[in-house]
Motif scaffolding. Structure first.
Motif, PDB file in Angstrom:
ATOM      1  N   GLU A 198      -7.952 -36.929  18.139  1.00  0.00           N
ATOM      2  CA  GLU A 198      -8.326 -38.307  18.478  1.00  0.00           C
ATOM      3  C   GLU A 198      -7.348 -39.281  17.830  1.00  0.00           C
ATOM      4  OE1 GLU A 198     -12.329 -38.839  17.246  1.00  0.00           O
ATOM      5  OE2 GLU A 198     -13.148 -37.358  18.646  1.00  0.00           O
ATOM      6  N   LYS A 199      -7.194 -40.447  18.438  1.00  0.00           N
ATOM      7  CA  LYS A 199      -6.223 -41.425  17.942  1.00  0.00           C
ATOM      8  C   LYS A 199      -6.503 -41.843  16.508  1.00  0.00           C
ATOM      9  CE  LYS A 199      -4.533 -43.437  22.252  1.00  0.00           C
ATOM     10  NZ  LYS A 199      -4.306 -44.688  23.023  1.00  0.00           N
ATOM     11  N   ALA A 200      -7.784 -41.856  16.124  1.00  0.00           N
ATOM     12  CA  ALA A 200      -8.139 -42.275  14.768  1.00  0.00           C
ATOM     13  C   ALA A 200      -7.513 -41.366  13.715  1.00  0.00           C
ATOM     14  CB  ALA A 200      -9.660 -42.294  14.607  1.00  0.00           C
ATOM     15  N   VAL A 201      -7.247 -40.120  14.084  1.00  0.00           N
ATOM     16  CA  VAL A 201      -6.657 -39.161  13.147  1.00  0.00           C
ATOM     17  C   VAL A 201      -5.288 -39.626  12.672  1.00  0.00           C
ATOM     18  CG1 VAL A 201      -5.665 -36.826  13.013  1.00  0.00           C
ATOM     19  CG2 VAL A 201      -7.934 -37.162  13.994  1.00  0.00           C
ATOM     20  N   PHE A 202      -4.556 -40.354  13.537  1.00  0.00           N
ATOM     21  CA  PHE A 202      -3.179 -40.728  13.227  1.00  0.00           C
ATOM     22  C   PHE A 202      -3.066 -42.080  12.524  1.00  0.00           C
ATOM     23  CE2 PHE A 202      -3.270 -38.089  17.052  1.00  0.00           C
ATOM     24  CZ  PHE A 202      -2.451 -37.043  16.660  1.00  0.00           C
ATOM     25  N   GLN A 203      -4.188 -42.666  12.189  1.00  0.00           N
ATOM     26  CA  GLN A 203      -4.141 -44.002  11.579  1.00  0.00           C
ATOM     27  C   GLN A 203      -3.857 -43.977  10.083  1.00  0.00           C
ATOM     28  OE1 GLN A 203      -4.013 -46.456  13.796  1.00  0.00           O
ATOM     29  NE2 GLN A 203      -4.254 -44.704  15.201  1.00  0.00           N
ATOM     30  N   SER A 204      -4.024 -42.817   9.455  1.00  0.00           N
ATOM     31  CA  SER A 204      -3.665 -42.697   8.035  1.00  0.00           C
ATOM     32  C   SER A 204      -3.143 -41.294   7.760  1.00  0.00           C
ATOM     33  CB  SER A 204      -4.869 -42.987   7.128  1.00  0.00           C
ATOM     34  OG  SER A 204      -5.728 -41.877   7.030  1.00  0.00           O
ATOM     35  N   LEU A 205      -2.199 -41.193   6.830  1.00  0.00           N
ATOM     36  CA  LEU A 205      -1.614 -39.896   6.495  1.00  0.00           C
ATOM     37  C   LEU A 205      -2.670 -38.960   5.917  1.00  0.00           C
ATOM     38  CD1 LEU A 205       0.958 -38.164   6.285  1.00  0.00           C
ATOM     39  CD2 LEU A 205       1.264 -39.098   3.974  1.00  0.00           C
ATOM     40  N   ASP A 206      -3.561 -39.494   5.104  1.00  0.00           N
ATOM     41  CA  ASP A 206      -4.578 -38.660   4.467  1.00  0.00           C
ATOM     42  C   ASP A 206      -5.498 -38.015   5.512  1.00  0.00           C
ATOM     43  OD1 ASP A 206      -5.867 -37.944   1.747  1.00  0.00           O
ATOM     44  OD2 ASP A 206      -7.570 -38.664   2.926  1.00  0.00           O
ATOM     45  N   THR A 207      -5.968 -38.819   6.472  1.00  0.00           N
ATOM     46  CA  THR A 207      -6.839 -38.296   7.520  1.00  0.00           C
ATOM     47  C   THR A 207      -6.102 -37.262   8.370  1.00  0.00           C
ATOM     48  OG1 THR A 207      -8.024 -40.402   7.635  1.00  0.00           O
ATOM     49  CG2 THR A 207      -8.279 -38.899   9.498  1.00  0.00           C
ATOM     50  N   PHE A 208      -4.854 -37.562   8.696  1.00  0.00           N
ATOM     51  CA  PHE A 208      -4.075 -36.657   9.541  1.00  0.00           C
ATOM     52  C   PHE A 208      -3.865 -35.309   8.852  1.00  0.00           C
ATOM     53  CE2 PHE A 208       0.146 -34.859  10.435  1.00  0.00           C
ATOM     54  CZ  PHE A 208      -0.020 -34.533  11.774  1.00  0.00           C
ATOM     55  N   LEU A 209      -3.481 -35.322   7.573  1.00  0.00           N
ATOM     56  CA  LEU A 209      -3.209 -34.063   6.883  1.00  0.00           C
ATOM     57  C   LEU A 209      -4.483 -33.246   6.681  1.00  0.00           C
ATOM     58  CD1 LEU A 209      -0.458 -35.040   4.271  1.00  0.00           C
ATOM     59  CD2 LEU A 209      -0.204 -33.835   6.452  1.00  0.00           C
ATOM     60  N   GLN A 210      -5.615 -33.921   6.494  1.00  0.00           N
ATOM     61  CA  GLN A 210      -6.869 -33.180   6.397  1.00  0.00           C
ATOM     62  C   GLN A 210      -7.219 -32.542   7.749  1.00  0.00           C
ATOM     63  OE1 GLN A 210     -10.225 -34.485   4.058  1.00  0.00           O
ATOM     64  NE2 GLN A 210      -9.058 -36.212   3.234  1.00  0.00           N
ATOM     65  N   TRP A 211      -7.004 -33.283   8.842  1.00  0.00           N
ATOM     66  CA  TRP A 211      -7.225 -32.711  10.179  1.00  0.00           C
ATOM     67  C   TRP A 211      -6.289 -31.527  10.400  1.00  0.00           C
ATOM     68  CZ3 TRP A 211      -3.675 -32.137  14.100  1.00  0.00           C
ATOM     69  CH2 TRP A 211      -4.178 -31.736  15.343  1.00  0.00           C
TER      70      TRP A 211
END
Length: 461
Positions: A198-211
Protein backbone atom coordinates in the motif's frame (compact mmCIF):
# COMPACT_ATOMS: atom_id res chain seq x y z
CA UNK A 1 -4.00 -18.55 -45.93
CA UNK A 2 -0.96 -20.51 -44.76
CA UNK A 3 -2.04 -23.66 -42.90
CA UNK A 4 -0.85 -24.22 -39.37
CA UNK A 5 1.51 -27.15 -38.99
CA UNK A 6 -0.34 -30.22 -37.75
CA UNK A 7 0.64 -31.89 -34.51
CA UNK A 8 1.27 -35.22 -36.23
CA UNK A 9 4.88 -35.56 -37.27
CA UNK A 10 5.55 -36.91 -40.75
CA UNK A 11 7.84 -39.90 -41.08
CA UNK A 12 9.04 -38.77 -44.48
CA UNK A 13 10.04 -35.50 -46.09
CA UNK A 14 10.84 -34.40 -49.62
CA UNK A 15 14.25 -33.83 -51.10
CA UNK A 16 14.99 -31.12 -53.68
CA UNK A 17 13.57 -33.25 -56.49
CA UNK A 18 10.23 -33.66 -54.72
CA UNK A 19 10.76 -37.39 -54.03
CA UNK A 20 9.90 -38.72 -50.61
CA UNK A 21 12.82 -39.79 -48.51
CA UNK A 22 12.88 -41.53 -45.16
CA UNK A 23 14.05 -39.62 -42.15
CA UNK A 24 17.08 -41.22 -40.59
CA UNK A 25 17.42 -42.10 -36.97
CA UNK A 26 18.91 -39.11 -35.24
CA UNK A 27 21.86 -39.62 -32.95
CA UNK A 28 21.89 -37.28 -29.99
CA UNK A 29 25.62 -37.12 -29.32
CA UNK A 30 26.85 -36.16 -25.84
CA UNK A 31 25.71 -33.48 -23.41
CA UNK A 32 27.66 -31.60 -20.74
CA UNK A 33 27.11 -32.60 -17.13
CA UNK A 34 26.51 -29.90 -14.52
CA UNK A 35 30.12 -30.33 -13.43
CA UNK A 36 31.39 -30.01 -17.00
CA UNK A 37 29.28 -26.94 -17.70
CA UNK A 38 30.40 -25.21 -14.49
CA UNK A 39 34.04 -25.98 -15.27
CA UNK A 40 33.64 -24.51 -18.76
CA UNK A 41 31.82 -21.37 -17.55
CA UNK A 42 34.44 -20.67 -14.89
CA UNK A 43 37.24 -20.97 -17.46
CA UNK A 44 35.32 -18.79 -19.91
CA UNK A 45 34.72 -16.11 -17.26
CA UNK A 46 38.42 -16.12 -16.37
CA UNK A 47 39.36 -15.72 -20.03
CA UNK A 48 36.95 -12.81 -20.34
CA UNK A 49 38.57 -11.14 -17.36
CA UNK A 50 42.12 -11.76 -18.61
CA UNK A 51 41.72 -11.24 -22.35
CA UNK A 52 38.53 -9.22 -22.90
CA UNK A 53 38.58 -6.54 -20.15
CA UNK A 54 35.91 -8.42 -18.19
CA UNK A 55 33.33 -8.19 -21.00
CA UNK A 56 31.36 -11.31 -21.90
CA UNK A 57 32.20 -12.91 -25.25
CA UNK A 58 29.47 -12.67 -27.87
CA UNK A 59 28.36 -15.79 -29.72
CA UNK A 60 30.18 -14.54 -32.81
CA UNK A 61 33.42 -14.03 -30.87
CA UNK A 62 33.09 -17.46 -29.29
CA UNK A 63 32.58 -18.95 -32.73
CA UNK A 64 35.81 -17.36 -33.95
CA UNK A 65 37.76 -18.53 -30.90
CA UNK A 66 36.52 -22.10 -30.97
CA UNK A 67 35.99 -22.54 -34.76
CA UNK A 68 32.56 -23.98 -33.87
CA UNK A 69 29.31 -22.71 -35.36
CA UNK A 70 27.01 -20.49 -33.31
CA UNK A 71 24.35 -23.21 -33.45
CA UNK A 72 26.77 -25.78 -31.98
CA UNK A 73 27.83 -23.39 -29.22
CA UNK A 74 24.20 -22.82 -28.26
CA UNK A 75 23.53 -26.55 -28.12
CA UNK A 76 26.56 -27.12 -25.89
CA UNK A 77 25.71 -24.37 -23.41
CA UNK A 78 21.97 -25.11 -23.21
CA UNK A 79 22.72 -28.77 -22.33
CA UNK A 80 19.54 -29.97 -24.02
CA UNK A 81 20.68 -31.37 -27.38
CA UNK A 82 23.70 -33.59 -27.95
CA UNK A 83 26.79 -32.68 -29.99
CA UNK A 84 29.73 -34.78 -31.11
CA UNK A 85 32.45 -35.27 -28.54
CA UNK A 86 35.05 -33.58 -30.74
CA UNK A 87 33.11 -30.30 -30.55
CA UNK A 88 33.22 -30.47 -26.75
CA UNK A 89 36.96 -31.17 -26.85
CA UNK A 90 37.50 -28.18 -29.12
CA UNK A 91 35.44 -25.92 -26.83
CA UNK A 92 37.34 -27.06 -23.73
CA UNK A 93 40.76 -26.75 -25.38
CA UNK A 94 40.01 -23.14 -26.35
CA UNK A 95 39.99 -22.29 -22.64
CA UNK A 96 42.89 -24.51 -21.65
CA UNK A 97 40.76 -27.38 -20.37
CA UNK A 98 40.95 -31.10 -20.99
CA UNK A 99 37.63 -32.87 -21.56
CA UNK A 100 37.21 -35.70 -19.03
CA UNK A 101 34.65 -38.49 -18.83
CA UNK A 102 32.73 -36.92 -15.95
CA UNK A 103 32.31 -33.69 -17.96
CA UNK A 104 29.70 -35.20 -20.32
CA UNK A 105 27.19 -37.99 -20.62
CA UNK A 106 25.53 -39.97 -23.38
CA UNK A 107 21.70 -39.81 -23.38
CA UNK A 108 20.02 -43.18 -22.99
CA UNK A 109 17.86 -42.76 -26.08
CA UNK A 110 19.70 -42.58 -29.41
CA UNK A 111 16.58 -42.50 -31.57
CA UNK A 112 13.84 -39.92 -31.74
CA UNK A 113 11.04 -42.49 -31.62
CA UNK A 114 8.33 -39.98 -32.38
CA UNK A 115 9.98 -39.33 -35.76
CA UNK A 116 10.66 -43.02 -36.37
CA UNK A 117 7.16 -44.25 -35.58
CA UNK A 118 5.12 -41.20 -36.56
CA UNK A 119 3.48 -40.99 -33.15
CA UNK A 120 0.63 -38.47 -33.04
CA UNK A 121 1.28 -35.95 -30.30
CA UNK A 122 -1.27 -33.70 -28.64
CA UNK A 123 -1.00 -30.06 -29.59
CA UNK A 124 0.69 -27.85 -26.99
CA UNK A 125 -1.95 -25.78 -25.13
CA UNK A 126 -1.74 -22.11 -26.09
CA UNK A 127 -0.97 -19.50 -23.45
CA UNK A 128 -2.06 -15.90 -23.76
CA UNK A 129 1.13 -13.87 -23.23
CA UNK A 130 0.79 -11.72 -20.15
CA UNK A 131 3.21 -11.09 -17.31
CA UNK A 132 5.72 -13.66 -16.17
CA UNK A 133 6.10 -16.81 -18.28
CA UNK A 134 5.29 -19.72 -15.97
CA UNK A 135 8.02 -22.18 -15.04
CA UNK A 136 6.20 -25.01 -16.83
CA UNK A 137 5.58 -23.04 -20.02
CA UNK A 138 7.04 -24.45 -23.27
CA UNK A 139 7.09 -20.89 -24.65
CA UNK A 140 9.94 -19.58 -22.52
CA UNK A 141 12.97 -18.99 -24.73
CA UNK A 142 16.33 -19.08 -23.00
CA UNK A 143 18.92 -16.53 -24.02
CA UNK A 144 22.24 -18.19 -24.88
CA UNK A 145 24.81 -17.87 -22.09
CA UNK A 146 22.66 -15.57 -19.93
CA UNK A 147 20.25 -18.07 -18.34
CA UNK A 148 22.92 -20.70 -17.79
CA UNK A 149 25.36 -18.16 -16.42
CA UNK A 150 22.76 -16.82 -13.96
CA UNK A 151 22.12 -20.35 -12.67
CA UNK A 152 25.84 -20.68 -11.96
CA UNK A 153 26.28 -17.20 -10.49
CA UNK A 154 23.59 -17.71 -7.87
CA UNK A 155 25.80 -20.42 -6.33
CA UNK A 156 28.39 -17.80 -5.40
CA UNK A 157 28.28 -16.68 -1.72
CA UNK A 158 26.99 -13.13 -1.26
CA UNK A 159 26.37 -12.58 -4.98
CA UNK A 160 24.37 -9.57 -6.22
CA UNK A 161 22.85 -9.84 -9.72
CA UNK A 162 21.22 -6.85 -11.42
CA UNK A 163 18.93 -7.74 -14.33
CA UNK A 164 18.08 -4.71 -16.48
CA UNK A 165 15.81 -4.51 -19.52
CA UNK A 166 12.76 -2.56 -20.74
CA UNK A 167 9.33 -3.73 -19.63
CA UNK A 168 8.01 -7.03 -20.99
CA UNK A 169 11.45 -8.26 -21.99
CA UNK A 170 11.50 -11.24 -19.62
CA UNK A 171 13.17 -9.95 -16.41
CA UNK A 172 10.60 -11.43 -14.05
CA UNK A 173 10.53 -14.70 -15.99
CA UNK A 174 14.31 -15.03 -15.74
CA UNK A 175 14.29 -14.14 -12.04
CA UNK A 176 11.64 -16.79 -11.38
CA UNK A 177 13.86 -19.39 -13.02
CA UNK A 178 16.90 -18.28 -11.03
CA UNK A 179 14.87 -18.71 -7.84
CA UNK A 180 13.62 -22.09 -9.04
CA UNK A 181 17.15 -23.28 -9.78
CA UNK A 182 18.12 -22.08 -6.29
CA UNK A 183 15.22 -24.04 -4.81
CA UNK A 184 16.48 -27.16 -6.58
CA UNK A 185 19.81 -26.58 -4.81
CA UNK A 186 17.86 -26.68 -1.50
CA UNK A 187 18.27 -22.92 -1.01
CA UNK A 188 15.54 -20.85 0.62
CA UNK A 189 13.98 -18.38 -1.83
CA UNK A 190 11.77 -15.32 -1.41
CA UNK A 191 10.44 -12.95 -4.07
CA UNK A 192 9.36 -9.39 -3.21
CA UNK A 193 7.30 -7.16 -5.52
CA UNK A 194 7.04 -3.62 -4.17
CA UNK A 195 3.94 -2.82 -6.20
CA UNK A 196 1.79 -5.00 -3.92
CA UNK A 197 2.46 -2.74 -0.92
CA UNK A 198 0.00 0.00 0.00
CA UNK A 199 1.13 3.57 -0.65
CA UNK A 200 1.22 4.31 3.08
CA UNK A 201 4.12 1.85 3.40
CA UNK A 202 6.37 4.17 1.39
CA UNK A 203 5.71 7.30 3.42
CA UNK A 204 8.44 6.57 5.97
CA UNK A 205 11.64 4.54 5.92
CA UNK A 206 10.81 2.88 9.23
CA UNK A 207 7.41 1.64 8.05
CA UNK A 208 8.84 0.47 4.73
CA UNK A 209 11.70 -1.51 6.28
CA UNK A 210 9.36 -3.17 8.76
CA UNK A 211 7.05 -4.16 5.87
CA UNK A 212 10.09 -5.43 3.96
CA UNK A 213 11.31 -7.56 6.87
CA UNK A 214 7.81 -8.86 7.59
CA UNK A 215 7.33 -9.85 3.93
CA UNK A 216 10.57 -11.83 3.89
CA UNK A 217 9.82 -13.43 7.24
CA UNK A 218 6.48 -14.62 5.88
CA UNK A 219 8.14 -15.86 2.68
CA UNK A 220 10.62 -17.93 4.71
CA UNK A 221 7.83 -19.43 6.79
CA UNK A 222 9.17 -18.02 10.08
CA UNK A 223 7.31 -16.33 12.97
CA UNK A 224 7.36 -12.54 12.96
CA UNK A 225 9.70 -11.25 15.71
CA UNK A 226 10.11 -7.64 14.60
CA UNK A 227 9.25 -6.32 18.07
CA UNK A 228 12.16 -8.25 19.57
CA UNK A 229 14.77 -6.72 17.28
CA UNK A 230 13.46 -3.28 16.29
CA UNK A 231 15.12 -0.57 18.37
CA UNK A 232 14.20 3.11 17.93
CA UNK A 233 17.52 4.12 19.45
CA UNK A 234 19.49 2.40 16.68
CA UNK A 235 17.08 3.51 13.95
CA UNK A 236 15.35 1.56 11.21
CA UNK A 237 18.33 0.67 8.99
CA UNK A 238 20.42 -0.81 11.81
CA UNK A 239 17.33 -2.52 13.22
CA UNK A 240 16.67 -4.06 9.81
CA UNK A 241 20.29 -5.24 9.57
CA UNK A 242 20.13 -6.74 13.07
CA UNK A 243 16.86 -8.51 12.24
CA UNK A 244 18.45 -10.16 9.21
CA UNK A 245 21.75 -10.95 10.90
CA UNK A 246 20.59 -12.17 14.29
CA UNK A 247 17.25 -13.69 13.36
CA UNK A 248 16.52 -14.51 9.69
CA UNK A 249 19.99 -15.60 8.54
CA UNK A 250 20.69 -17.20 11.90
CA UNK A 251 17.52 -19.31 11.82
CA UNK A 252 18.01 -20.49 8.23
CA UNK A 253 20.92 -22.91 7.75
CA UNK A 254 20.78 -22.88 3.92
CA UNK A 255 21.67 -19.96 1.64
CA UNK A 256 18.80 -17.48 1.15
CA UNK A 257 18.10 -16.10 -2.32
CA UNK A 258 16.15 -12.85 -2.25
CA UNK A 259 14.53 -11.68 -5.50
CA UNK A 260 13.55 -8.01 -5.66
CA UNK A 261 11.40 -7.42 -8.74
CA UNK A 262 10.99 -4.02 -10.43
CA UNK A 263 12.97 -2.03 -7.87
CA UNK A 264 12.68 1.06 -10.07
CA UNK A 265 9.17 1.36 -8.62
CA UNK A 266 10.96 2.90 -5.63
CA UNK A 267 12.47 5.69 -7.76
CA UNK A 268 9.28 7.71 -7.23
CA UNK A 269 10.28 7.88 -3.54
CA UNK A 270 13.86 9.19 -3.93
CA UNK A 271 14.75 9.65 -0.25
CA UNK A 272 13.45 6.23 0.75
CA UNK A 273 15.05 4.58 -2.28
CA UNK A 274 18.43 6.16 -1.53
CA UNK A 275 18.43 4.79 2.02
CA UNK A 276 17.16 1.34 1.03
CA UNK A 277 19.58 0.89 -1.85
CA UNK A 278 22.41 1.98 0.43
CA UNK A 279 21.35 -0.79 2.82
CA UNK A 280 21.49 -3.40 0.05
CA UNK A 281 24.97 -2.21 -0.87
CA UNK A 282 26.05 -2.57 2.77
CA UNK A 283 24.79 -6.15 2.94
CA UNK A 284 26.64 -7.03 -0.26
CA UNK A 285 29.86 -5.56 1.12
CA UNK A 286 29.39 -7.40 4.42
CA UNK A 287 29.44 -10.71 2.52
CA UNK A 288 33.08 -10.11 1.60
CA UNK A 289 34.14 -10.38 5.24
CA UNK A 290 31.47 -12.24 7.22
CA UNK A 291 30.14 -15.76 6.74
CA UNK A 292 26.63 -14.92 7.98
CA UNK A 293 26.09 -12.48 5.09
CA UNK A 294 27.53 -14.85 2.51
CA UNK A 295 24.33 -16.86 2.95
CA UNK A 296 22.33 -14.01 1.38
CA UNK A 297 22.22 -13.80 -2.44
CA UNK A 298 20.39 -10.91 -4.10
CA UNK A 299 18.68 -10.80 -7.50
CA UNK A 300 17.41 -7.33 -8.48
CA UNK A 301 15.43 -6.43 -11.61
CA UNK A 302 14.81 -2.94 -12.98
CA UNK A 303 13.66 -1.42 -16.26
CA UNK A 304 14.99 2.12 -15.86
CA UNK A 305 18.52 3.37 -15.49
CA UNK A 306 19.04 4.88 -12.06
CA UNK A 307 18.10 8.55 -12.36
CA UNK A 308 17.75 9.42 -8.67
CA UNK A 309 20.84 10.86 -6.93
CA UNK A 310 22.76 8.08 -5.18
CA UNK A 311 26.11 8.33 -3.45
CA UNK A 312 28.50 6.37 -5.64
CA UNK A 313 29.83 4.55 -2.56
CA UNK A 314 26.35 3.58 -1.36
CA UNK A 315 24.72 2.49 -4.60
CA UNK A 316 24.10 -1.21 -5.33
CA UNK A 317 23.91 -0.37 -9.03
CA UNK A 318 27.66 -0.08 -9.53
CA UNK A 319 28.60 -3.32 -7.77
CA UNK A 320 27.66 -6.93 -8.33
CA UNK A 321 27.07 -8.51 -11.73
CA UNK A 322 25.02 -6.66 -14.37
CA UNK A 323 22.79 -8.76 -16.63
CA UNK A 324 21.18 -7.02 -19.63
CA UNK A 325 18.42 -8.66 -21.65
CA UNK A 326 18.38 -7.87 -25.36
CA UNK A 327 15.48 -8.30 -27.80
CA UNK A 328 15.09 -11.72 -29.39
CA UNK A 329 17.28 -12.58 -32.33
CA UNK A 330 15.73 -13.87 -35.59
CA UNK A 331 16.84 -17.37 -34.56
CA UNK A 332 14.99 -17.09 -31.25
CA UNK A 333 11.86 -15.85 -33.03
CA UNK A 334 12.06 -18.88 -35.31
CA UNK A 335 12.41 -21.22 -32.32
CA UNK A 336 9.40 -19.63 -30.62
CA UNK A 337 7.30 -20.05 -33.76
CA UNK A 338 8.26 -23.72 -33.89
CA UNK A 339 7.21 -24.16 -30.27
CA UNK A 340 3.81 -22.83 -31.34
CA UNK A 341 3.88 -25.63 -33.94
CA UNK A 342 3.87 -23.11 -36.78
CA UNK A 343 5.69 -23.67 -40.05
CA UNK A 344 6.46 -20.08 -41.06
CA UNK A 345 8.67 -19.27 -44.02
CA UNK A 346 11.83 -17.25 -43.64
CA UNK A 347 10.13 -14.33 -45.34
CA UNK A 348 7.21 -14.43 -42.91
CA UNK A 349 9.57 -14.58 -39.92
CA UNK A 350 11.58 -11.66 -41.28
CA UNK A 351 8.41 -9.60 -41.81
CA UNK A 352 7.24 -10.26 -38.27
CA UNK A 353 10.68 -9.46 -36.87
CA UNK A 354 10.79 -6.24 -38.89
CA UNK A 355 7.42 -5.16 -37.49
CA UNK A 356 8.16 -5.51 -33.77
CA UNK A 357 11.95 -5.55 -33.65
CA UNK A 358 12.40 -8.75 -31.65
CA UNK A 359 10.30 -7.58 -28.69
CA UNK A 360 9.53 -10.88 -26.87
CA UNK A 361 6.04 -9.87 -25.73
CA UNK A 362 4.96 -8.54 -29.12
CA UNK A 363 6.36 -11.60 -30.90
CA UNK A 364 4.50 -13.95 -28.57
CA UNK A 365 1.31 -11.94 -28.98
CA UNK A 366 1.49 -12.29 -32.76
CA UNK A 367 2.20 -16.03 -32.64
CA UNK A 368 -0.63 -16.59 -30.17
CA UNK A 369 -3.18 -14.90 -32.43
CA UNK A 370 -1.83 -16.63 -35.54
CA UNK A 371 -2.49 -19.97 -33.81
CA UNK A 372 -5.66 -19.09 -31.94
CA UNK A 373 -7.45 -17.29 -34.75
CA UNK A 374 -5.85 -19.13 -37.67
CA UNK A 375 -4.35 -15.91 -39.03
CA UNK A 376 -1.46 -15.51 -41.42
CA UNK A 377 1.53 -13.25 -40.85
CA UNK A 378 0.29 -11.16 -43.78
CA UNK A 379 -3.01 -10.54 -41.97
CA UNK A 380 -1.18 -9.54 -38.80
CA UNK A 381 0.93 -7.09 -40.79
CA UNK A 382 -2.04 -5.70 -42.64
CA UNK A 383 -4.11 -4.98 -39.54
CA UNK A 384 -1.12 -3.41 -37.77
CA UNK A 385 -0.76 -0.95 -40.65
CA UNK A 386 -4.43 0.00 -40.91
CA UNK A 387 -5.48 -0.18 -37.26
CA UNK A 388 -4.09 -1.57 -33.98
CA UNK A 389 -5.48 -5.07 -34.64
CA UNK A 390 -4.08 -7.67 -32.25
CA UNK A 391 -1.90 -5.03 -30.56
CA UNK A 392 -4.78 -2.67 -29.71
CA UNK A 393 -4.68 -3.11 -25.92
CA UNK A 394 -0.91 -2.92 -25.71
CA UNK A 395 -0.68 0.21 -27.85
CA UNK A 396 -3.47 1.96 -25.98
CA UNK A 397 -1.72 1.30 -22.67
CA UNK A 398 1.49 2.78 -24.08
CA UNK A 399 -0.39 5.87 -25.28
CA UNK A 400 -2.11 6.28 -21.90
CA UNK A 401 1.24 6.09 -20.10
CA UNK A 402 2.62 8.83 -22.34
CA UNK A 403 -0.44 11.05 -21.86
CA UNK A 404 -0.03 10.85 -18.09
CA UNK A 405 3.39 12.52 -18.40
CA UNK A 406 3.16 15.45 -20.87
CA UNK A 407 6.93 15.89 -21.02
CA UNK A 408 7.34 12.26 -22.10
CA UNK A 409 4.59 12.67 -24.67
CA UNK A 410 6.25 15.75 -26.14
CA UNK A 411 9.65 14.05 -26.26
CA UNK A 412 8.35 10.89 -27.91
CA UNK A 413 6.44 12.96 -30.47
CA UNK A 414 9.80 14.42 -31.49
CA UNK A 415 11.21 10.92 -31.97
CA UNK A 416 8.23 9.86 -34.09
CA UNK A 417 8.46 12.93 -36.34
CA UNK A 418 12.24 13.07 -36.66
CA UNK A 419 14.19 11.51 -39.50
CA UNK A 420 17.36 11.50 -37.39
CA UNK A 421 18.14 10.37 -33.80
CA UNK A 422 17.02 12.79 -31.09
CA UNK A 423 18.79 13.63 -27.83
CA UNK A 424 16.92 14.40 -24.58
CA UNK A 425 17.83 14.91 -20.96
CA UNK A 426 18.66 11.64 -19.21
CA UNK A 427 15.52 11.06 -17.14
CA UNK A 428 13.26 11.40 -20.19
CA UNK A 429 15.52 9.09 -22.19
CA UNK A 430 15.57 6.46 -19.44
CA UNK A 431 11.78 6.49 -19.05
CA UNK A 432 11.12 6.11 -22.76
CA UNK A 433 13.68 3.34 -22.97
CA UNK A 434 12.10 1.51 -20.01
CA UNK A 435 8.77 1.53 -21.90
CA UNK A 436 10.50 -0.12 -24.85
CA UNK A 437 9.55 2.78 -27.14
CA UNK A 438 13.04 3.82 -28.16
CA UNK A 439 16.45 2.40 -28.93
CA UNK A 440 19.60 4.35 -28.14
CA UNK A 441 22.45 5.18 -30.47
CA UNK A 442 24.91 6.61 -27.99
CA UNK A 443 22.83 9.24 -26.15
CA UNK A 444 20.36 9.72 -29.01
CA UNK A 445 16.99 8.02 -29.41
CA UNK A 446 15.27 6.37 -32.36
CA UNK A 447 11.88 4.66 -32.38
CA UNK A 448 12.27 1.00 -31.46
CA UNK A 449 10.06 -0.67 -34.07
CA UNK A 450 7.83 -0.13 -37.09
CA UNK A 451 4.68 -1.03 -35.12
CA UNK A 452 5.12 1.98 -32.83
CA UNK A 453 5.92 4.24 -35.78
CA UNK A 454 2.77 3.14 -37.64
CA UNK A 455 0.53 3.60 -34.61
CA UNK A 456 1.87 6.82 -33.12
CA UNK A 457 2.43 8.70 -36.38
CA UNK A 458 -1.29 9.36 -36.79
CA UNK A 459 -2.21 9.78 -33.15
CA UNK A 460 0.59 12.10 -32.06
CA UNK A 461 0.27 14.30 -35.12
Amino acid sequence: MRPIKTAKLDVASQDNSGRKRKKHKRKRGVILTTQGLQKLLVAKSQAEMDDNSGKRYTLETMSELTTLSVDTLMKILKCELGVDKQSLKCFFQTFGLKLQENDYYLPQSHVDESLQLGITQSKIPLEFPEGQVSLSSPFYIERPFIDTECYQLILQPGVLMRIKAPRRMGKSSLMARILHQSFLQNYKTVSVNFEVAEKAVFQSLDTFLQWFCASITFGLGLPNHLDDYWDNLFGSKISCKIYFEQYLLEQITQPVVLGLDDVDYLFQYPDLASEFFGLLRTWHEEAKNRDIWQKLRLVVTHAVEVYIPLNVNRSPFNVGIPIELDPFTPEQVQELSQRHELDLSNQELESLFDLVGGNPHLIRLALYHICHENLTVAQVLQTSLSNPGIYRDHLQRQLLSLEQEPELLMAFTQVVNSQTPVEFELITTFKLQSMGLINLQGNKATISCKLYLNYFCDRLN
